[in-house]
Enzyme design. Sequence first.
Site, PDB file in Angstrom:
ATOM      1  N   GLY A  15     -65.417  32.321  19.189  1.00 32.85           N
ATOM      2  CA  GLY A  15     -65.524  32.652  17.768  1.00 32.85           C
ATOM      3  C   GLY A  15     -65.816  31.422  16.923  1.00 32.85           C
ATOM      4  O   GLY A  15     -66.006  30.320  17.442  1.00 32.85           O
ATOM      5  N   ASP A  36     -62.663  35.171  25.786  1.00 32.06           N
ATOM      6  CA  ASP A  36     -63.170  35.937  24.637  1.00 32.06           C
ATOM      7  C   ASP A  36     -63.770  37.224  25.187  1.00 32.06           C
ATOM      8  O   ASP A  36     -64.324  37.223  26.295  1.00 32.06           O
ATOM      9  CB  ASP A  36     -64.260  35.124  23.919  1.00 32.06           C
ATOM     10  CG  ASP A  36     -64.400  35.483  22.449  1.00 32.06           C
ATOM     11  OD1 ASP A  36     -64.224  34.611  21.597  1.00 32.06           O
ATOM     12  OD2 ASP A  36     -64.699  36.659  22.154  1.00 32.06           O
ATOM     13  N   GLY A  41     -66.922  37.355  18.601  1.00 33.48           N
ATOM     14  CA  GLY A  41     -67.400  36.037  19.032  1.00 33.48           C
ATOM     15  C   GLY A  41     -68.773  36.159  19.679  1.00 33.48           C
ATOM     16  O   GLY A  41     -69.274  37.260  19.889  1.00 33.48           O
ATOM     17  N   SER A  79     -59.036  37.312  17.454  1.00 34.55           N
ATOM     18  CA  SER A  79     -58.849  38.446  16.534  1.00 34.55           C
ATOM     19  C   SER A  79     -60.095  38.603  15.677  1.00 34.55           C
ATOM     20  O   SER A  79     -60.694  37.603  15.283  1.00 34.55           O
ATOM     21  CB  SER A  79     -57.661  38.202  15.587  1.00 34.55           C
ATOM     22  OG  SER A  79     -57.561  39.268  14.655  1.00 34.55           O
ATOM     23  N   ASN A 103     -49.007  39.329  25.252  1.00 29.27           N
ATOM     24  CA  ASN A 103     -49.529  38.820  26.528  1.00 29.27           C
ATOM     25  C   ASN A 103     -49.655  37.296  26.519  1.00 29.27           C
ATOM     26  O   ASN A 103     -49.326  36.628  27.514  1.00 29.27           O
ATOM     27  CB  ASN A 103     -50.898  39.445  26.833  1.00 29.27           C
ATOM     28  CG  ASN A 103     -50.778  40.916  27.217  1.00 29.27           C
ATOM     29  OD1 ASN A 103     -49.731  41.357  27.695  1.00 29.27           O
ATOM     30  ND2 ASN A 103     -51.848  41.668  26.999  1.00 29.27           N
ATOM     31  N   GLY A 106     -46.226  35.764  26.900  1.00 32.63           N
ATOM     32  CA  GLY A 106     -45.747  35.890  28.276  1.00 32.63           C
ATOM     33  C   GLY A 106     -46.383  34.844  29.180  1.00 32.63           C
ATOM     34  O   GLY A 106     -45.714  34.203  29.997  1.00 32.63           O
ATOM     35  N   TYR A 149     -54.972  44.115   9.564  1.00 30.87           N
ATOM     36  CA  TYR A 149     -55.013  42.674   9.872  1.00 30.87           C
ATOM     37  C   TYR A 149     -53.707  42.003   9.436  1.00 30.87           C
ATOM     38  O   TYR A 149     -53.070  41.292  10.211  1.00 30.87           O
ATOM     39  CB  TYR A 149     -56.203  42.058   9.152  1.00 30.87           C
ATOM     40  CG  TYR A 149     -56.428  40.589   9.446  1.00 30.87           C
ATOM     41  CD1 TYR A 149     -56.730  40.146  10.730  1.00 30.87           C
ATOM     42  CD2 TYR A 149     -56.364  39.637   8.419  1.00 30.87           C
ATOM     43  CE1 TYR A 149     -56.961  38.803  10.989  1.00 30.87           C
ATOM     44  CE2 TYR A 149     -56.607  38.295   8.668  1.00 30.87           C
ATOM     45  CZ  TYR A 149     -56.899  37.880   9.949  1.00 30.87           C
ATOM     46  OH  TYR A 149     -57.134  36.544  10.194  1.00 30.87           O
ATOM     47  N   LYS A 153     -50.906  40.355  11.997  1.00 33.25           N
ATOM     48  CA  LYS A 153     -50.568  38.933  11.971  1.00 33.25           C
ATOM     49  C   LYS A 153     -49.093  38.727  11.626  1.00 33.25           C
ATOM     50  O   LYS A 153     -48.450  37.800  12.127  1.00 33.25           O
ATOM     51  CB  LYS A 153     -51.465  38.182  10.989  1.00 33.25           C
ATOM     52  CG  LYS A 153     -52.923  38.076  11.442  1.00 33.25           C
ATOM     53  CD  LYS A 153     -53.075  37.208  12.698  1.00 33.25           C
ATOM     54  CE  LYS A 153     -54.527  36.945  13.037  1.00 33.25           C
ATOM     55  NZ  LYS A 153     -54.668  36.144  14.273  1.00 33.25           N
ATOM     56  N   TYR A 163     -39.933  34.735  20.632  1.00 29.21           N
ATOM     57  CA  TYR A 163     -40.092  33.972  21.887  1.00 29.21           C
ATOM     58  C   TYR A 163     -39.595  32.541  21.719  1.00 29.21           C
ATOM     59  O   TYR A 163     -39.062  31.948  22.656  1.00 29.21           O
ATOM     60  CB  TYR A 163     -41.556  33.993  22.365  1.00 29.21           C
ATOM     61  CG  TYR A 163     -41.846  35.156  23.274  1.00 29.21           C
ATOM     62  CD1 TYR A 163     -42.033  36.436  22.763  1.00 29.21           C
ATOM     63  CD2 TYR A 163     -41.907  34.986  24.658  1.00 29.21           C
ATOM     64  CE1 TYR A 163     -42.281  37.513  23.594  1.00 29.21           C
ATOM     65  CE2 TYR A 163     -42.159  36.062  25.504  1.00 29.21           C
ATOM     66  CZ  TYR A 163     -42.342  37.319  24.970  1.00 29.21           C
ATOM     67  OH  TYR A 163     -42.586  38.385  25.800  1.00 29.21           O
TER      68      TYR A 163
END
Length: 310
Positions: A15, A36, A41, A79, A103, A106, A149, A153, A163
């Site tokens: 992007g 990507d 992008g 995004s 993801n 993680g 959006y 976010k 996390y």
Amino acid sequence: MMNSKKIVLVTGGAGFIGSHICDYLLERDFKVICMDNLITGSLRNIEHIKTGDFEFINHNITEEITVNCNIDYVFHFASPASPIDYLQLPIQTLKVGALGTHNVLGLTKAKRAKMILASTSEVYGDPKVHPQTEEYWGNVNPVGPRGVYDEAKRFAEAITMAYYRQQGVDTHIVRIFNTYGPRMRKNDGRAIPAFISQALENKDITVFGSGKQTRSFCYVSDLIEGIFRLINSNYHYPVNIGNPDEMTILELAEKIKNFCNSKSNIVYHDLPIDDPLVRRPDITKAKTILNWEPKINFNEGIKKTIEWFK
Ligand code: UDP
């Protein structure tokens, strides 16, 4: 022999901002894995990269991310990010912000890496505090068209902090204000690429609403430097990165028209729903914690950008 170069994963690496991050890292001797799915992008943004330290993986991070090697840093920039992109891709925008960020976290945890989330000034919505400090919680319409959006976010920030707090992952959050420079898509619908391409073709310059709404524009190289300092810092709460040089959208249109020596007329279209009235970052935190401030002023940055669009 072990390769001692640090390995970085850049999601959204093809992007506008992601590809500039790839360039910055390769110049500083990192190995870069660019991930990507190319929905917003483009391979054109990375086709100039020739080094063997660079690998492109076509993958949608909403699905599980598998990377076999060690990873030291993750820049999470995938995004859709322009208003028309996320209006056309509402579900993908929500999924990449929520499932994609899950993801990425993680993976970051499994690899014991450092991670930075690309968040946004959109978390402040149509702000009632001006300029916006990181402590301001925002004024977002969750069910409006921009909510896909903004809320994605905001969720991404919340899960990143979870996390960090509960799992001890080394996370960072940058709230990116309006950014411009080479590799913006001509038709991504944002004000700067729209106005430059209209001005260069002597077509009508489309100002939405009265043009009295304000934005503050940061040149992309300044943004990238701030992001790199933040991921290497010990600070884990959100930090605004942007240029406080605020102007109205009508002023922006006039400046671009003049710099392009254009004969375009400025015409007025309807203001999009929930379009923020004002936006300007308070960058006290970035200045004190990162010793960062923007270096490229608007006239210099816009000239470089216009040259690229030509
Ligand atoms: N805008 C405009 N004409 C355009 C595109 C955008 O007047 O062709 C306005 C838009 O309504 C907003 C500002 O310019 O007030 C910045 O819009 P952009 O899409 O660049 O980003 P935003 O800051 O809204 O996310």
